[in-house]
Design a protein around this motif. Structure first.
Motif, PDB file in Angstrom:
ATOM      1  N   GLU A   1       0.864  -1.173   0.000  1.00  0.00           N
ATOM      2  CA  GLU A   1       0.000   0.000   0.000  1.00  0.00           C
ATOM      3  C   GLU A   1       0.906   1.230   0.000  1.00  0.00           C
ATOM      4  OE1 GLU A   1      -3.276  -0.302  -0.084  1.00  0.00           O
ATOM      5  OE2 GLU A   1      -3.339  -2.485   0.193  1.00  0.00           O
ATOM      6  N   ILE A   2       0.710   2.121  -0.962  1.00  0.00           N
ATOM      7  CA  ILE A   2       1.642   3.220  -1.205  1.00  0.00           C
ATOM      8  C   ILE A   2       0.933   4.559  -1.085  1.00  0.00           C
ATOM      9  CG2 ILE A   2       3.061   4.330  -2.991  1.00  0.00           C
ATOM     10  CD1 ILE A   2       3.529   1.449  -4.089  1.00  0.00           C
ATOM     11  N   SER A   3       1.613   5.501  -0.404  1.00  0.00           N
ATOM     12  CA  SER A   3       1.121   6.877  -0.336  1.00  0.00           C
ATOM     13  C   SER A   3       2.289   7.809  -0.606  1.00  0.00           C
ATOM     14  CB  SER A   3       0.521   7.182   1.046  1.00  0.00           C
ATOM     15  OG  SER A   3      -0.656   6.439   1.273  1.00  0.00           O
ATOM     16  N   VAL A   4       2.236   8.510  -1.746  1.00  0.00           N
ATOM     17  CA  VAL A   4       3.267   9.478  -2.091  1.00  0.00           C
ATOM     18  C   VAL A   4       2.975  10.783  -1.352  1.00  0.00           C
ATOM     19  CG1 VAL A   4       4.284  10.822  -3.970  1.00  0.00           C
ATOM     20  CG2 VAL A   4       3.678   8.424  -4.334  1.00  0.00           C
ATOM     21  N   ARG A   5       3.965  11.267  -0.623  1.00  0.00           N
ATOM     22  CA  ARG A   5       3.777  12.428   0.223  1.00  0.00           C
ATOM     23  C   ARG A   5       4.266  13.707  -0.451  1.00  0.00           C
ATOM     24  NH1 ARG A   5       6.605   9.977   5.470  1.00  0.00           N
ATOM     25  NH2 ARG A   5       7.554  12.049   5.365  1.00  0.00           N
ATOM     26  N   PRO A   6       3.747  14.860  -0.045  1.00  0.00           N
ATOM     27  CA  PRO A   6       4.164  16.122  -0.667  1.00  0.00           C
ATOM     28  C   PRO A   6       5.588  16.546  -0.313  1.00  0.00           C
ATOM     29  CG  PRO A   6       2.585  16.521   1.108  1.00  0.00           C
ATOM     30  CD  PRO A   6       2.610  15.054   0.884  1.00  0.00           C
ATOM     31  N   ASP A   7       6.192  15.904   0.691  1.00  0.00           N
ATOM     32  CA  ASP A   7       7.547  16.278   1.098  1.00  0.00           C
ATOM     33  C   ASP A   7       8.620  15.499   0.350  1.00  0.00           C
ATOM     34  OD1 ASP A   7       7.174  13.797   2.211  1.00  0.00           O
ATOM     35  OD2 ASP A   7       7.789  14.355   4.241  1.00  0.00           O
ATOM     36  N   GLY A   8       8.234  14.801  -0.725  1.00  0.00           N
ATOM     37  CA  GLY A   8       9.218  14.083  -1.520  1.00  0.00           C
ATOM     38  C   GLY A   8       9.607  12.728  -0.953  1.00  0.00           C
ATOM     39  N   ARG A   9       8.753  12.158  -0.144  1.00  0.00           N
ATOM     40  CA  ARG A   9       8.995  10.832   0.391  1.00  0.00           C
ATOM     41  C   ARG A   9       7.762   9.971   0.132  1.00  0.00           C
ATOM     42  NH1 ARG A   9      13.556  10.504   3.349  1.00  0.00           N
ATOM     43  NH2 ARG A   9      12.897   8.633   4.463  1.00  0.00           N
ATOM     44  N   VAL A  10       7.864   8.695   0.478  1.00  0.00           N
ATOM     45  CA  VAL A  10       6.751   7.791   0.226  1.00  0.00           C
ATOM     46  C   VAL A  10       6.541   6.888   1.434  1.00  0.00           C
ATOM     47  CG1 VAL A  10       8.257   6.117  -0.947  1.00  0.00           C
ATOM     48  CG2 VAL A  10       5.782   6.072  -1.365  1.00  0.00           C
ATOM     49  N   ASP A  11       5.285   6.693   1.813  1.00  0.00           N
ATOM     50  CA  ASP A  11       4.919   5.738   2.846  1.00  0.00           C
ATOM     51  C   ASP A  11       4.523   4.436   2.174  1.00  0.00           C
ATOM     52  OD1 ASP A  11       5.350   7.450   4.968  1.00  0.00           O
ATOM     53  OD2 ASP A  11       3.255   8.102   5.086  1.00  0.00           O
ATOM     54  N   ILE A  12       5.139   3.343   2.605  1.00  0.00           N
ATOM     55  CA  ILE A  12       4.813   2.024   2.073  1.00  0.00           C
ATOM     56  C   ILE A  12       4.399   1.123   3.225  1.00  0.00           C
ATOM     57  CG2 ILE A  12       5.650   0.017   0.796  1.00  0.00           C
ATOM     58  CD1 ILE A  12       7.572   1.799  -0.673  1.00  0.00           C
ATOM     59  N   ARG A  13       3.177   0.625   3.136  1.00  0.00           N
ATOM     60  CA  ARG A  13       2.638  -0.223   4.190  1.00  0.00           C
ATOM     61  C   ARG A  13       2.771  -1.685   3.789  1.00  0.00           C
ATOM     62  NH1 ARG A  13      -1.883   0.817   7.723  1.00  0.00           N
ATOM     63  NH2 ARG A  13      -2.235   2.700   6.480  1.00  0.00           N
ATOM     64  N   GLY A  14       3.228  -2.493   4.738  1.00  0.00           N
ATOM     65  CA  GLY A  14       3.346  -3.924   4.479  1.00  0.00           C
ATOM     66  C   GLY A  14       3.082  -4.731   5.737  1.00  0.00           C
ATOM     67  N   GLY A  15       2.733  -5.985   5.539  1.00  0.00           N
ATOM     68  CA  GLY A  15       2.524  -6.902   6.658  1.00  0.00           C
ATOM     69  C   GLY A  15       3.752  -7.776   6.869  1.00  0.00           C
ATOM     70  N   THR A  16       3.827  -8.412   8.014  1.00  0.00           N
ATOM     71  CA  THR A  16       4.956  -9.284   8.333  1.00  0.00           C
ATOM     72  C   THR A  16       4.462 -10.613   8.877  1.00  0.00           C
ATOM     73  OG1 THR A  16       5.146  -8.396  10.582  1.00  0.00           O
ATOM     74  CG2 THR A  16       6.457  -7.325   8.858  1.00  0.00           C
ATOM     75  N   ALA A  17       5.307 -11.627   8.738  1.00  0.00           N
ATOM     76  CA  ALA A  17       5.020 -12.952   9.300  1.00  0.00           C
ATOM     77  C   ALA A  17       6.337 -13.554   9.760  1.00  0.00           C
ATOM     78  CB  ALA A  17       4.356 -13.850   8.259  1.00  0.00           C
ATOM     79  N   PHE A  18       6.379 -14.057  10.975  1.00  0.00           N
ATOM     80  CA  PHE A  18       7.584 -14.698  11.488  1.00  0.00           C
ATOM     81  C   PHE A  18       7.584 -16.159  11.066  1.00  0.00           C
ATOM     82  CE2 PHE A  18       6.976 -11.084  14.287  1.00  0.00           C
ATOM     83  CZ  PHE A  18       8.263 -10.571  14.385  1.00  0.00           C
ATOM     84  N   VAL A  19       8.640 -16.559  10.358  1.00  0.00           N
ATOM     85  CA  VAL A  19       8.706 -17.926   9.851  1.00  0.00           C
ATOM     86  C   VAL A  19       9.868 -18.710  10.456  1.00  0.00           C
ATOM     87  CG1 VAL A  19       7.595 -17.339   7.668  1.00  0.00           C
ATOM     88  CG2 VAL A  19      10.071 -17.177   7.841  1.00  0.00           C
ATOM     89  N   LEU A  20      10.819 -18.013  11.091  1.00  0.00           N
ATOM     90  CA  LEU A  20      11.974 -18.699  11.659  1.00  0.00           C
ATOM     91  C   LEU A  20      12.521 -17.885  12.809  1.00  0.00           C
ATOM     92  CD1 LEU A  20      13.980 -21.122  11.313  1.00  0.00           C
ATOM     93  CD2 LEU A  20      15.374 -19.595   9.886  1.00  0.00           C
ATOM     94  N   GLU A  21      12.884 -18.543  13.886  1.00  0.00           N
ATOM     95  CA  GLU A  21      13.440 -17.860  15.049  1.00  0.00           C
ATOM     96  C   GLU A  21      14.549 -18.730  15.627  1.00  0.00           C
ATOM     97  OE1 GLU A  21      11.885 -15.852  19.276  1.00  0.00           O
ATOM     98  OE2 GLU A  21      10.475 -16.573  17.754  1.00  0.00           O
ATOM     99  N   GLY A  22      15.671 -18.105  15.960  1.00  0.00           N
ATOM    100  CA  GLY A  22      16.789 -18.876  16.499  1.00  0.00           C
ATOM    101  C   GLY A  22      17.763 -17.996  17.242  1.00  0.00           C
ATOM    102  N   THR A  23      18.835 -18.608  17.722  1.00  0.00           N
ATOM    103  CA  THR A  23      19.857 -17.908  18.488  1.00  0.00           C
ATOM    104  C   THR A  23      21.223 -18.210  17.903  1.00  0.00           C
ATOM    105  OG1 THR A  23      18.524 -18.055  20.496  1.00  0.00           O
ATOM    106  CG2 THR A  23      20.873 -17.551  20.769  1.00  0.00           C
ATOM    107  N   LEU A  24      22.014 -17.164  17.665  1.00  0.00           N
ATOM    108  CA  LEU A  24      23.390 -17.324  17.206  1.00  0.00           C
ATOM    109  C   LEU A  24      24.322 -17.154  18.392  1.00  0.00           C
ATOM    110  CD1 LEU A  24      23.386 -15.254  13.884  1.00  0.00           C
ATOM    111  CD2 LEU A  24      23.268 -17.722  14.129  1.00  0.00           C
ATOM    112  N   THR A  25      25.288 -18.049  18.538  1.00  0.00           N
ATOM    113  CA  THR A  25      26.267 -17.954  19.609  1.00  0.00           C
ATOM    114  C   THR A  25      27.668 -17.908  19.017  1.00  0.00           C
ATOM    115  OG1 THR A  25      26.318 -20.355  19.855  1.00  0.00           O
ATOM    116  CG2 THR A  25      24.807 -19.154  21.257  1.00  0.00           C
ATOM    117  N   ALA A  26      28.530 -17.118  19.613  1.00  0.00           N
ATOM    118  CA  ALA A  26      29.898 -16.982  19.101  1.00  0.00           C
ATOM    119  C   ALA A  26      30.741 -18.171  19.536  1.00  0.00           C
ATOM    120  CB  ALA A  26      30.500 -15.683  19.628  1.00  0.00           C
TER     121      ALA A  26
END
Length: 241
Positions: free
Chosen positions: A216-241
């Motif tokens: 979903e896009i909204s072009v703004r008068p200040d020369g920028r754009v708002d872009i709306r999107g959804g998210t879904a978590f598909v993977l979760e983990g932990t990295l260890t050094a």
């Protein structure tokens, strides 16, 4: 896409300003929309950040992400395009899409993306099924002028709730990405182009990769754009050094 985030001076649950960099398998890139969306989603929903708006300091300047009822809204730069002489990029285009009919060719110097609008005679299904040759593009274009190829198509007429104003696909073998599934940086270019072509500020877009995604896009008068999107978590983990 690998995301490396740097936090400046605040805890991740309370801070509102963060550093953010993006790396493809081949190089660092100046802007990556869906990786920014993912970073904001982790901070909002997993880390339980208390702020309604987050600011990311990046190679593309300050980008903001704010909560919305049905997703997250990214505040991105709006990049203009300029007419491009077809003959200068004819070999690149023909290598990528053969004899597919082209209606317009534009270039974004800020992002080094080439925008190729396909003929209005084509429908969404044509773009979805189009076989794009990315393997030989590095040999055809190796000057550094082009870092990404946008193929786009005008939306189909109709008043359906799922109608879209325009469609696209995005290819960036120059940075190690054959085809990107959903691309915020490409829509920072597409939004400028299609807003002018359609005479609209608010638009609905669909990226026709195998995974696909709507924006979903909204072009703004200040020369920028708002872009709306959804998210879904598909993977979760932990990295260890």
């Amino acid at each position: 896409m690998v995301i490396i985030s740097f936090l400046f001076g605040f805890s991740s649950s309370e801070g509102s300003c963060f550093g953010l960099r993006w790396f493809t398998p081949a190089s660092e890139v100046p802007l990556c929309g869906h990786a920014t969306l993912a970073s904001a989603a982790v901070l909002f929903y997993k880390i339980k950040n208390v702020n309604s708006t987050l600011t990311f300091v990046t190679l593309s300047g300050e980008l903001k992400a704010r909560r919305a009822e049905d997703g997250i809204i990214l505040d991105l730069p709006l990049y203009p395009t300029h007419p491009q002489d077809f003959h200068e990029v004819e070999d690149l285009i023909k290598t990528a899409i053969g004899d597919t009919l082209v209606q317009d060719v534009r270039y974004s110097p800020d992002t080094r993306k080439l925008l190729v609008r396909l003929s209005d005679t084509y429908r969404r299904s044509f773009l979805e099924n189009l076989k794009v040759n990315t393997q030989n593009l590095l040999q055809v274009e190796n000057t550094g002028k082009v870092k990404g190829l946008i193929l786009t198509l005008k939306g189909e007429p109709g008043g359906q709730s799922q109608a879209f104003d325009f469609y696209s696909r995005y290819f960036a073998p120059w940075v190690g990405v054959a085809e990107d599934p959903v691309t915020g940086s490409a829509h920072a270019v597409l939004s400028s182009y299609w807003s002018q072509q359609l005479g609209k500020k608010d638009m609905r877009a669909f990226q026709c990769s195998c995974r696909g995604g709507q924006l979903e896009i909204s072009v703004r008068p200040d020369g920028r754009v708002d872009i709306r999107g959804g998210t879904a978590f598909v993977l979760e983990g932990t990295l260890t050094a």
